[in-house]
Motif scaffolding. Structure first.
Motif, PDB file in Angstrom:
ATOM      1  N   GLU A 134       0.832  -1.205   0.000  1.00 15.70           N
ATOM      2  CA  GLU A 134       0.000   0.000   0.000  1.00 15.70           C
ATOM      3  C   GLU A 134       0.872   1.262   0.000  1.00 15.70           C
ATOM      4  O   GLU A 134       0.579   2.239  -0.690  1.00 15.70           O
ATOM      5  N   LYS A 135       1.934   1.177   0.781  1.00 15.43           N
ATOM      6  CA  LYS A 135       2.862   2.324   0.872  1.00 15.43           C
ATOM      7  C   LYS A 135       4.280   1.766   0.808  1.00 15.43           C
ATOM      8  O   LYS A 135       4.519   0.625   1.207  1.00 15.43           O
ATOM      9  N   GLY A 136       5.243   2.628   0.349  1.00 15.10           N
ATOM     10  CA  GLY A 136       6.633   2.202   0.289  1.00 15.10           C
ATOM     11  C   GLY A 136       6.886   1.296  -0.906  1.00 15.10           C
ATOM     12  O   GLY A 136       6.187   1.388  -1.915  1.00 15.10           O
ATOM     13  N   GLN A 137       7.860   0.394  -0.754  1.00 13.70           N
ATOM     14  CA  GLN A 137       8.277  -0.432  -1.899  1.00 13.70           C
ATOM     15  C   GLN A 137       8.308  -1.905  -1.535  1.00 13.70           C
ATOM     16  O   GLN A 137       8.430  -2.258  -0.348  1.00 13.70           O
ATOM     17  N   TYR A 138       8.272  -2.707  -2.588  1.00 16.90           N
ATOM     18  CA  TYR A 138       8.361  -4.156  -2.405  1.00 16.90           C
ATOM     19  C   TYR A 138       9.806  -4.535  -2.089  1.00 16.90           C
ATOM     20  O   TYR A 138      10.729  -3.769  -2.374  1.00 16.90           O
ATOM     21  N   ALA A 149       2.240  -5.684   7.698  1.00  9.27           N
ATOM     22  CA  ALA A 149       0.815  -5.556   7.380  1.00  9.27           C
ATOM     23  C   ALA A 149       0.238  -4.322   8.078  1.00  9.27           C
ATOM     24  O   ALA A 149       0.677  -3.933   9.164  1.00  9.27           O
ATOM     25  N   THR A 150      -0.750  -3.707   7.445  1.00  7.43           N
ATOM     26  CA  THR A 150      -1.208  -2.357   7.800  1.00  7.43           C
ATOM     27  C   THR A 150      -1.717  -2.223   9.243  1.00  7.43           C
ATOM     28  O   THR A 150      -1.365  -1.267   9.932  1.00  7.43           O
ATOM     29  N   ASP A 151      -2.529  -3.166   9.699  1.00  5.65           N
ATOM     30  CA  ASP A 151      -3.080  -3.023  11.055  1.00  5.65           C
ATOM     31  C   ASP A 151      -1.997  -3.206  12.122  1.00  5.65           C
ATOM     32  O   ASP A 151      -2.034  -2.536  13.170  1.00  5.65           O
ATOM     33  N   LEU A 152      -1.050  -4.103  11.806  1.00  5.09           N
ATOM     34  CA  LEU A 152       0.073  -4.305  12.719  1.00  5.09           C
ATOM     35  C   LEU A 152       0.934  -3.023  12.777  1.00  5.09           C
ATOM     36  O   LEU A 152       1.369  -2.600  13.856  1.00  5.09           O
ATOM     37  N   VAL A 158       4.153   2.501  13.330  1.00  8.86           N
ATOM     38  CA  VAL A 158       5.321   2.662  12.447  1.00  8.86           C
ATOM     39  C   VAL A 158       4.852   2.914  11.022  1.00  8.86           C
ATOM     40  O   VAL A 158       3.764   2.506  10.633  1.00  8.86           O
ATOM     41  N   GLY A 159       5.706   3.587  10.268  1.00 12.20           N
ATOM     42  CA  GLY A 159       5.432   3.830   8.860  1.00 12.20           C
ATOM     43  C   GLY A 159       6.659   3.470   8.060  1.00 12.20           C
ATOM     44  O   GLY A 159       7.649   2.950   8.603  1.00 12.20           O
ATOM     45  N   VAL A 160       6.618   3.735   6.758  1.00 12.63           N
ATOM     46  CA  VAL A 160       7.752   3.436   5.876  1.00 12.63           C
ATOM     47  C   VAL A 160       8.957   4.267   6.339  1.00 12.63           C
ATOM     48  O   VAL A 160       8.821   5.459   6.606  1.00 12.63           O
ATOM     49  N   GLY A 161      10.121   3.598   6.474  1.00 14.87           N
ATOM     50  CA  GLY A 161      11.342   4.280   6.907  1.00 14.87           C
ATOM     51  C   GLY A 161      11.583   4.129   8.391  1.00 14.87           C
ATOM     52  O   GLY A 161      12.730   4.278   8.848  1.00 14.87           O
ATOM     53  N   ASP A 162      10.551   3.793   9.194  1.00 11.68           N
ATOM     54  CA  ASP A 162      10.750   3.544  10.618  1.00 11.68           C
ATOM     55  C   ASP A 162      11.397   2.173  10.810  1.00 11.68           C
ATOM     56  O   ASP A 162      11.475   1.389   9.855  1.00 11.68           O
ATOM     57  N   THR A 163      11.804   1.880  12.034  1.00 12.72           N
ATOM     58  CA  THR A 163      12.392   0.557  12.294  1.00 12.72           C
ATOM     59  C   THR A 163      11.564  -0.189  13.344  1.00 12.72           C
ATOM     60  O   THR A 163      10.913   0.434  14.184  1.00 12.72           O
ATOM     61  N   ILE A 164      11.621  -1.508  13.225  1.00 15.02           N
ATOM     62  CA  ILE A 164      10.973  -2.338  14.235  1.00 15.02           C
ATOM     63  C   ILE A 164      11.993  -3.349  14.746  1.00 15.02           C
ATOM     64  O   ILE A 164      12.963  -3.677  14.048  1.00 15.02           O
ATOM     65  N   VAL A 165      11.732  -3.834  15.943  1.00 12.99           N
ATOM     66  CA  VAL A 165      12.609  -4.852  16.529  1.00 12.99           C
ATOM     67  C   VAL A 165      11.845  -6.175  16.507  1.00 12.99           C
ATOM     68  O   VAL A 165      10.669  -6.227  16.881  1.00 12.99           O
ATOM     69  N   LEU A 166      12.518  -7.220  16.011  1.00  9.90           N
ATOM     70  CA  LEU A 166      11.924  -8.560  16.063  1.00  9.90           C
ATOM     71  C   LEU A 166      12.698  -9.333  17.114  1.00  9.90           C
ATOM     72  O   LEU A 166      13.946  -9.342  17.120  1.00  9.90           O
ATOM     73  N   TYR A 167      11.962 -10.005  17.972  1.00  7.11           N
ATOM     74  CA  TYR A 167      12.611 -10.628  19.122  1.00  7.11           C
ATOM     75  C   TYR A 167      11.920 -11.960  19.401  1.00  7.11           C
ATOM     76  O   TYR A 167      10.711 -12.017  19.591  1.00  7.11           O
ATOM     77  N   GLY A 168      12.702 -13.034  19.405  1.00  6.49           N
ATOM     78  CA  GLY A 168      12.082 -14.329  19.670  1.00  6.49           C
ATOM     79  C   GLY A 168      13.120 -15.404  19.864  1.00  6.49           C
ATOM     80  O   GLY A 168      14.277 -15.132  20.185  1.00  6.49           O
ATOM     81  N   GLN A 169      12.666 -16.647  19.600  1.00  2.51           N
ATOM     82  CA  GLN A 169      13.554 -17.783  19.766  1.00  2.51           C
ATOM     83  C   GLN A 169      13.908 -18.326  18.390  1.00  2.51           C
ATOM     84  O   GLN A 169      13.021 -18.525  17.562  1.00  2.51           O
ATOM     85  N   LEU A 186       1.834  -3.403   3.883  1.00  4.12           N
ATOM     86  CA  LEU A 186       0.965  -4.297   3.081  1.00  4.12           C
ATOM     87  C   LEU A 186      -0.474  -4.155   3.546  1.00  4.12           C
ATOM     88  O   LEU A 186      -0.743  -4.129   4.756  1.00  4.12           O
ATOM     89  N   LYS A 187      -1.359  -4.063   2.593  1.00  3.13           N
ATOM     90  CA  LYS A 187      -2.777  -4.049   2.975  1.00  3.13           C
ATOM     91  C   LYS A 187      -3.473  -5.213   2.270  1.00  3.13           C
ATOM     92  O   LYS A 187      -3.708  -5.181   1.063  1.00  3.13           O
TER      93      LYS A 187
END
Lengths: 405, 230
Positions: A134-138, A149-152, A158-169, A186-187
């Motif tokens: 929906e926004k940004g690039q593939y 995904a958009t709701d997440l 967060v938006g395009v250009g922001d960063t997220i942290v993924l944390y798990g096992q 993604l929408k």
């Protein structure tokens, strides 16, 4: 004088009766074909949505992964599996995935998410993922970024250009953690998917979970669902443990049950339709035999064997069925083909429901050959069933009572 | 020479209340070339007698021997073939096959006999000309008068070259002119082909042409008389 000529002429002794009886078959076949084409079209559309949206027609994974979907049960894509896939002529494409769960965080917001590592180019060819950006690039293969995904994204703010942290096992309990820029939003049509999906390039995903070269599944595509049985059976014979292959039907039993349930409903409707047709033809045949009792008696009296007479009566019955069925099928081909090319748009609540389900709001039609020839077979069976009456009559007709009638 | 020998022919109809002896032990012979009328009041048993004679109705007892064959000992299939090859029928209501033309009606029985096409076509043409309606060969029965239809029926009966022709009230639906004409035709056929004709009738005009009149009453032969005719 061939008996076929006599049967044909007998049919036109009372042209209107023949036209009306054949007409009832014509409309029955037309309606039944139209209904079946619409049913099959909607199934094909549903299957396409499921298959081309995510699951593919078939998936290969390990038996352990099938029972317990942890990253420890993933596999290395070796040459023998690659060879089997590439040798299967019915496959049009395939893609690799590594799918697992982790927490996604931004500032003080965290949410459980599904992380899917993909080969961006192949994934787009198989599921058309790019169209949901929906926004940004593939993504591209060497990116170290994510599509969220958009709701997440909204939840994590967060938006395009922001960063997220993924944390798990990760693999075998290793800590999995990483910071990734958001390359696109993604929408999807499905609200469920919009709440939890994060896509990233396969390499980045494998690094994140410390699972180099490992995959959770291979997603296989075919030209259409009608090729599934033979391709599946062929691949099942070649793929040996610890690997296994499953069709979308096995992966999505809910959808299969829904289709089967709908088919049963359609079958009930068509049965009623054909029952009406059966009684229509039967009425005509009863009348035809009854009003010609004397004539049939004369034919036997002057030397016609009863089996020849029963053959004439059978052919007459068959002709009535054939005329109606042939006309019905001939008329239904252009009609269903038109709607196959120009699906019927839906409006109002029906359209809204379909959009909410992620399905385009159109009534699709199918032009699979069996839609047409099955009708011909059904009418033929009905005709055979009805033709039993005149055949029995020809064999049991009492000559004296027939000649007196 | 006897074409038909009938011995003790009996037909009994049983209902829940009564037993009716429609034909009661008839013994009679018919010779080749006879022109015979079976006469009697309504209900006397003449049609039942004719039906048993023609292999259409099974007798309760007795024998019908045609050209040495006991017809009621034949199987159902053999009997149909026997009728086709040995007996011609002319019915009261003509009973032509309505979807066939006059020519096809005549040809039909020869087709069943498996005769070659050329032979069928020639005989059909000859017979329809002999019965005086050669020009209506392509007409369907619905386009023919009653008299013309009965002529086609006679041609059809002759088509298989039968041993004899059974005619049940053949003139009942015809006017005087058509009746005279038909009787004249049958008489000619009788002379020309030496075909045996057996009529069931009440019609005096038929009786006047017959060489032999068998009177039946209550299922029994009341009289059997021979006449000299021109």
């Amino acid at each position: 004088m061939r008996i076929i000529t006599i049967a044909w002429r007998n049919l036109w002794r009372k042209p209107w009766r023949t036209v009306i009886t054949s007409g009832s078959i014509f409309f029955g076949v037309l309606l039944s074909t139209f209904m079946t084409s619409m049913q099959y079209g909607s199934y094909e559309s549903m299957i396409n949505n499921v298959v081309k949206f995510y699951s593919g027609y078939m998936q290969i994974f390990t038996q352990d992964y099938h029972e317990n979907k942890t990253i420890n049960n993933t596999f290395v894509f070796n040459d023998s599996i690659r060879q089997i896939i590439e040798d299967e002529p019915k496959l049009t494409n395939y893609t690799s995935r590594l799918e697992y769960f982790s927490l996604a965080s931004s500032e003080n917001l965290t949410k459980g998410s599904v992380i899917i590592g993909i080969d961006p180019k192949r994934e787009n060819m198989v599921t058309g993922l790019k169209k949901w950006v929906e926004k940004g690039q593939y993504l591209s293969k060497d990116d170290n970024a994510v599509l969220i995904a958009t709701d997440l994204a909204k939840y994590l703010k967060v938006g395009v250009g922001d960063t997220i942290v993924l944390y798990g096992q990760g693999y075998h309990g290793v800590l999995a953690a990483g910071i990734y820029p958001v390359k696109g939003i993604l929408k999807f049509p499905s609200p469920e998917l919009n709440k939890q999906f994060i896509y990233m390039p396969l390499n980045s995903c494998q690094q994140l979970f410390s699972a180099p070269n490992r995959l959770s599944s291979l997603v296989l595509m075919l030209h259409d669902n009608y090729q599934l049985p033979s391709a599946l059976s062929h691949l099942k014979s070649k793929i040996k443990p610890p690997f296994m292959i499953r069709s979308w039907e096995e992966l999505q039993p809910g959808l299969v049950q829904m289709i089967e349930g709908d088919k049963a409903g359609g079958l009930f409707m068509k049965s009623i339709l054909y029952l009406i047709i059966t009684f229509g033809i039967l009425g005509t045949i009863l009348m035809m035999v009854s009003e010609r009792k004397r004539e049939l008696g004369v034919m036997i009296a002057i030397g016609m064997q009863r089996y020849l007479l029963s053959r004439i009566l059978f052919i007459e019955t068959f002709f009535i069925g054939l005329l109606g069925a042939a006309a019905g099928i001939a008329a239904s081909i252009p009609l269903t083909y038109y709607y196959y090319l120009n699906p019927m748009p839906l409006e109002g609540d029906a359209a809204k429901t379909m959009i909410d389900m992620g399905i385009e709001p159109y009534m699709y039609f199918s032009i699979q050959p069996d839609i047409y020839y099955v009708q011909a077979i059904v009418v033929f069976i009905i005709t055979l069933f009805i033709a039993v009456y005149p055949v029995i009559k020809a064999y049991t007709l009492s000559l004296t009572s027939a000649l007196r009638s | 020479m006897n074409v038909i020998e009938i011995k003790g022919l009996t037909k009994i109809y049983k209902t829940s209340e009564v037993i009716v002896k429609a034909v009661n032990g008839i013994d009679i012979n018919f010779e080749e070339g006879e022109f015979t009328a079976i006469v009697g009041p309504s209900g006397s048993g003449k049609t039942t007698f004719l039906n048993m004679l023609g292999g259409l109705d099974k007798p309760t007892s007795g024998k019908v021997i045609i050209s040495g064959i006991d017809v009621w000992k034949l199987s159902s299939r053999q009997l149909i073939d026997f009728r086709m090859n040995n007996i011609g029928f002319v019915f009261q209501s003509y009973n032509l096959i309505p979807v066939l033309t006059a020519g096809e009606n005549v040809e039909f029985i020869m087709h069943l006999q498996g005769k070659p096409k050329k032979e069928r076509e020639k005989r059909t043409k000859d017979l329809l000309e002999a019965v005086g309606i050669g020009n209506r060969i392509n007409a369907r029965p619905s386009k023919l008068s009653g008299g013309q239809q009965q002529r086609v029926a006679v041609a059809r009966a002759l088509a298989s070259k039968p041993e004899f022709i059974l005619a049940d009230e053949p003139t009942a639906n015809l006017d005087s002119k058509a009746t005279n004409s038909l009787l004249e035709l049958m008489s000619q056929m009788n002379k020309k082909y030496n075909t045996t004709f057996i009529f069931a009738t009440h019609d005096q005009r038929v009786m006047d042409k017959a060489h032999r009149i068998v009177t039946i009453e209550d299922g029994k032969i009341l009289s059997d008389e021979y006449f000299e005719r021109d």
